[in-house]
Design an enzyme around this catalytic site. Structure first.
Site, PDB file in Angstrom:
ATOM      1  N   PRO A  53      -8.218 -17.848  41.159  1.00  0.00           N
ATOM      2  CA  PRO A  53      -8.226 -17.362  39.552  1.00  0.00           C
ATOM      3  C   PRO A  53      -7.703 -18.796  38.796  1.00  0.00           C
ATOM      4  CG  PRO A  53      -6.478 -16.471  40.653  1.00  0.00           C
ATOM      5  CD  PRO A  53      -7.191 -16.952  41.772  1.00  0.00           C
TER       6      PRO A  53
ATOM      7  N   HIS B 206      -7.323 -18.671  21.455  1.00  0.00           N
ATOM      8  CA  HIS B 206      -6.640 -19.873  21.890  1.00  0.00           C
ATOM      9  C   HIS B 206      -7.655 -21.095  21.758  1.00  0.00           C
ATOM     10  CE1 HIS B 206      -3.180 -18.334  24.845  1.00  0.00           C
ATOM     11  NE2 HIS B 206      -3.254 -17.574  23.610  1.00  0.00           N
TER      12      HIS B 206
HETATM   13  C1  LIG Z   1      -4.719  -9.518  41.510  1.00  0.00           C
HETATM   14  C2  LIG Z   1      -5.831 -10.312  40.829  1.00  0.00           C
HETATM   15  C3  LIG Z   1      -5.744 -11.054  39.900  1.00  0.00           C
HETATM   16  C4  LIG Z   1      -6.754 -11.416  39.199  1.00  0.00           C
HETATM   17  N1  LIG Z   1      -6.661 -12.533  38.262  1.00  0.00           N
HETATM   18  C5  LIG Z   1      -7.587 -13.024  37.479  1.00  0.00           C
HETATM   19  C6  LIG Z   1      -7.727 -14.054  36.570  1.00  0.00           C
HETATM   20  O1  LIG Z   1      -6.546 -14.400  36.171  1.00  0.00           O
HETATM   21  N2  LIG Z   1      -8.700 -14.603  35.899  1.00  0.00           N
HETATM   22  C7  LIG Z   1      -9.742 -14.114  36.193  1.00  0.00           C
HETATM   23  O2  LIG Z   1     -10.828 -14.688  35.766  1.00  0.00           O
HETATM   24  N3  LIG Z   1     -10.089 -13.394  37.172  1.00  0.00           N
HETATM   25  C8  LIG Z   1      -9.080 -12.827  37.984  1.00  0.00           C
HETATM   26  N4  LIG Z   1      -9.016 -11.930  38.838  1.00  0.00           N
HETATM   27  C9  LIG Z   1     -10.653 -11.709  39.204  1.00  0.00           C
HETATM   28  C10 LIG Z   1     -11.165 -10.767  38.194  1.00  0.00           C
HETATM   29  O3  LIG Z   1     -10.244  -9.535  37.921  1.00  0.00           O
HETATM   30  C11 LIG Z   1     -12.568  -9.930  38.959  1.00  0.00           C
HETATM   31  O4  LIG Z   1     -13.393 -11.041  38.914  1.00  0.00           O
HETATM   32  C12 LIG Z   1     -13.011  -8.755  38.179  1.00  0.00           C
HETATM   33  O5  LIG Z   1     -12.111  -7.768  38.196  1.00  0.00           O
HETATM   34  C13 LIG Z   1     -14.563  -8.591  38.414  1.00  0.00           C
HETATM   35  O6  LIG Z   1     -14.991  -7.395  38.191  1.00  0.00           O
HETATM   36  P1  LIG Z   1     -16.090  -6.442  39.007  1.00  0.00           P
HETATM   37  O7  LIG Z   1     -16.546  -5.571  37.970  1.00  0.00           O
HETATM   38  O8  LIG Z   1     -17.013  -7.148  39.547  1.00  0.00           O
HETATM   39  O9  LIG Z   1     -15.057  -5.890  40.179  1.00  0.00           O
HETATM   40  P2  LIG Z   1     -13.730  -5.167  40.071  1.00  0.00           P
HETATM   41  O10 LIG Z   1     -13.030  -5.341  38.830  1.00  0.00           O
HETATM   42  O11 LIG Z   1     -13.226  -5.139  41.315  1.00  0.00           O
HETATM   43  O12 LIG Z   1     -14.405  -3.416  39.976  1.00  0.00           O
HETATM   44  C14 LIG Z   1     -14.914  -2.801  41.084  1.00  0.00           C
HETATM   45  C15 LIG Z   1     -14.887  -1.436  40.908  1.00  0.00           C
HETATM   46  O13 LIG Z   1     -15.403  -0.719  41.981  1.00  0.00           O
HETATM   47  C16 LIG Z   1     -14.587   0.417  42.284  1.00  0.00           C
HETATM   48  N5  LIG Z   1     -15.086   0.374  43.683  1.00  0.00           N
HETATM   49  C17 LIG Z   1     -14.803  -0.282  44.647  1.00  0.00           C
HETATM   50  N6  LIG Z   1     -15.278   0.317  45.972  1.00  0.00           N
HETATM   51  C18 LIG Z   1     -15.938   1.623  45.398  1.00  0.00           C
HETATM   52  C19 LIG Z   1     -16.721   2.561  45.978  1.00  0.00           C
HETATM   53  N7  LIG Z   1     -16.961   2.361  47.284  1.00  0.00           N
HETATM   54  N8  LIG Z   1     -17.434   3.497  45.237  1.00  0.00           N
HETATM   55  C20 LIG Z   1     -16.931   3.585  44.029  1.00  0.00           C
HETATM   56  N9  LIG Z   1     -16.302   2.640  43.348  1.00  0.00           N
HETATM   57  C21 LIG Z   1     -15.812   1.690  44.072  1.00  0.00           C
HETATM   58  C22 LIG Z   1     -13.114  -0.159  42.373  1.00  0.00           C
HETATM   59  O14 LIG Z   1     -12.296   0.813  42.176  1.00  0.00           O
HETATM   60  C23 LIG Z   1     -13.300  -1.012  40.782  1.00  0.00           C
HETATM   61  O15 LIG Z   1     -13.015  -0.216  39.672  1.00  0.00           O
HETATM   62  C24 LIG Z   1      -8.099 -11.313  39.643  1.00  0.00           C
HETATM   63  C25 LIG Z   1      -8.230 -10.395  40.777  1.00  0.00           C
HETATM   64  C26 LIG Z   1      -7.181  -9.954  41.453  1.00  0.00           C
HETATM   65  C27 LIG Z   1      -7.288  -8.906  42.585  1.00  0.00           C
END
Ligand SMILES: Cc1cc2nc3c(=O)[nH]c(=O)nc-3n(C[C@H](O)[C@H](O)[C@H](O)COP(=O)(O)OP(=O)(O)OC[C@H]3O[C@@H](n4cnc5c(N)ncnc54)[C@H](O)[C@@H]3O)c2cc1C
Length: 397
Positions: free
Chosen positions: A297, A76
């Site tokens: 978001p 985009h």
């Molecule tokens: C509903 C929703 C919609 C979103 N929409 C957007 C969007 O449109 N645009 C955007 O930029 N961001 C969006 N976000 C935010 C974005 O998805 C997150 O910022 C991103 O997922 C961060 O990645 P991460 O790897 O830090 O965490 P996460 O993706 O949350 O990954 C964390 C992982 O750790 C695992 N975990 C948790 N606790 C434990 C434990 N105790 N032991 C082992 N594993 C564990 C979880 O299962 C998960 O797989 C959204 C978030 C949500 C919840």
């Protein structure tokens, strides 16, 4: 308990942050193990973010996991801002020296990274529960966890908490170590995924008397749409007909553009929150991604920040294993927080400009309209939006 497994970097969480960190470390010859509480199928189907900044796209490409994104992702070159029944486009390349974004679902990034890790012989333990970082104030930390019903311990040099906002890693830090900065918003997003071909080829951010709406897409067959609703909105109050009526009202313009409807495949209600925990390190336990910070978001920054954090951490760990020096590891938190706070501000600013606030008066409404007019007619103002949206260059690139 005597650890029966050893690695250099123990990673908690197989989201974008944990998987990308493990992948980048592998490319530097550094061994890691990822412990994930959910199943592989669950993490590969969890639909969340979908906008990749230019820097994220470049990093996926440069590290060898960008091929499917290049084939299936939608490039985009701008977004549209709608208000007062009219749409105005912000053109990214002309405002940012050629930078753009790619729309490619977070779950697809996760699938690509899992496939790459497993193909490279990496270890991801799915359904590892009761995970607890241990002894991270010493040089011999470990992660305790349960797998297949049995207790285990993973010995490592460093632990990285990539376990999202509700994970255990941040909570494991001693009381008083972290300073937390937080803001909640008096609204949430009701999101739907619809089997309907997009009728516009770029994202549309709409400001309307009824509240904010976002038009986006996931593929040539799927549209993803969001409506501003009350916090903790009851989904039962929103039958599909009401959702479509509200989307038509908030998104349509006076020039005849219409929204195409289709079967609703999924719905979600997402709360809106800004959150930062500082510092992102305690001894040999590091935090990355949502474990340390959350943005609403509206600015599409969450996943991109997670990827930017682990890029910094992977480089610092590579430096440590190559030279024994810890200065980059000690500077990790500070290096990430500069970018985090920029994204926090941008996400808060976009959210404040585009949503209707429940107690706002006509004065607040006029201020929002003035700001919208300004960013869609002034090149310097539009440039500021565009360069933040496509993502500022990494500090060291
Ligand atoms: C509903 C929703 C919609 C979103 N929409 C957007 C969007 O449109 N645009 C955007 O930029 N961001 C969006 N976000 C935010 C974005 O998805 C997150 O910022 C991103 O997922 C961060 O990645 P991460 O790897 O830090 O965490 P996460 O993706 O949350 O990954 C964390 C992982 O750790 C695992 N975990 C948790 N606790 C434990 C434990 N105790 N032991 C082992 N594993 C564990 C979880 O299962 C998960 O797989 C959204 C978030 C949500 C919840």
């Amino acid at each position: 308990m005597t650890p029966e497994r050893r690695t250099k970097v123990g990673i908690i969480g197989a989201g974008p942050a944990g998987l990308m960190l493990s992948h980048l470390l592998h490319r530097d010859g550094i061994d890691s193990v990822v412990l994930e509480s959910r199943t592989r199928a669950y993490v590969e189907q969890r639909v969340r973010a979908g906008v990749l900044e230019q820097g994220t796209v470049d990093l996926l490409d440069a590290s060898g996991v960008g091929a499917r994104m290049r084939r299936e992702g939608l490039v985009h070159h701008g977004i549209e801002i709608r208000f007062g029944g009219m749409g105005r486009r912000i053109d990214f390349p002309s405002l940012t020296g050629g930078r753009s974004i790619v729309v490619y679902g977070q779950q697809e990034v996760v699938k690509d990274l899992i496939e790459a890790r497993l193909a490279d012989g990496g270890t991801i333990l799915f359904e590892a529960t009761d995970t607890r970082p241990h002894a991270f104030d010493t040089n011999e930390p470990s992660i305790r966890y349960t797998h297949d019903g049995n207790p285990h311990a993973l010995a490592c040099d460093f632990i990285v908490g990539c376990d999202g906002f509700h994970g255990v890693s941040r909570q494991a830090m001693p009381q008083g170590h972290l300073t937390v900065f937080e803001r909640t918003y008096p609204f949430a997003w009701l999101g739907i995924l619809a089997k309907a071909p997009p009728t516009h080829d770029e994202l549309i951010y709409a400001y309307h008397d009824h509240g904010f709406a976002l038009y986006s897409m996931r593929s040539p067959e799927l549209t993803r749409l969001y409506l501003q609703v009350a916090p903790n909105e009851d989904r039962a109050l929103w039958p599909d007909r009401r959702i479509w009526d509200e989307l038509h009202a908030r998104l349509e313009t006076s020039d005849g553009w219409t929204l195409r409807e289709g079967p609703v495949l999924e719905t979600l209600v997402a709360p809106m929150r800004s959150f930062v925990a500082e510092p992102m390190q305690c001894g040999r336990l590091f935090l990355a991604g949502d474990a340390a910070h959350i943005v609403p978001p509206t600015g599409a920054k969450g996943m991109n920040l997670a990827i930017a954090d682990v890029r910094v951490l992977a480089r610092a760990l590579a430096d440590f294993y190559a030279s024994g020096r810890e200065d980059k590891l000690r500077a990790y938190s500070q290096a990430c927080l500069a970018r985090v706070w920029r994204a926090e501000h941008f996400s808060w600013w976009m959210t404040s400009m585009l949503h209707r606030f429940p107690n706002d008066d006509a004065f607040g409404n006029r201020l929002q309209l003035s700001q919208l007019e300004y960013i869609t007619t002034s090149i310097p103002a539009a440039t500021s939006l565009a360069e933040n949206y496509v993502g500022l260059p990494f500090a060291d690139s």
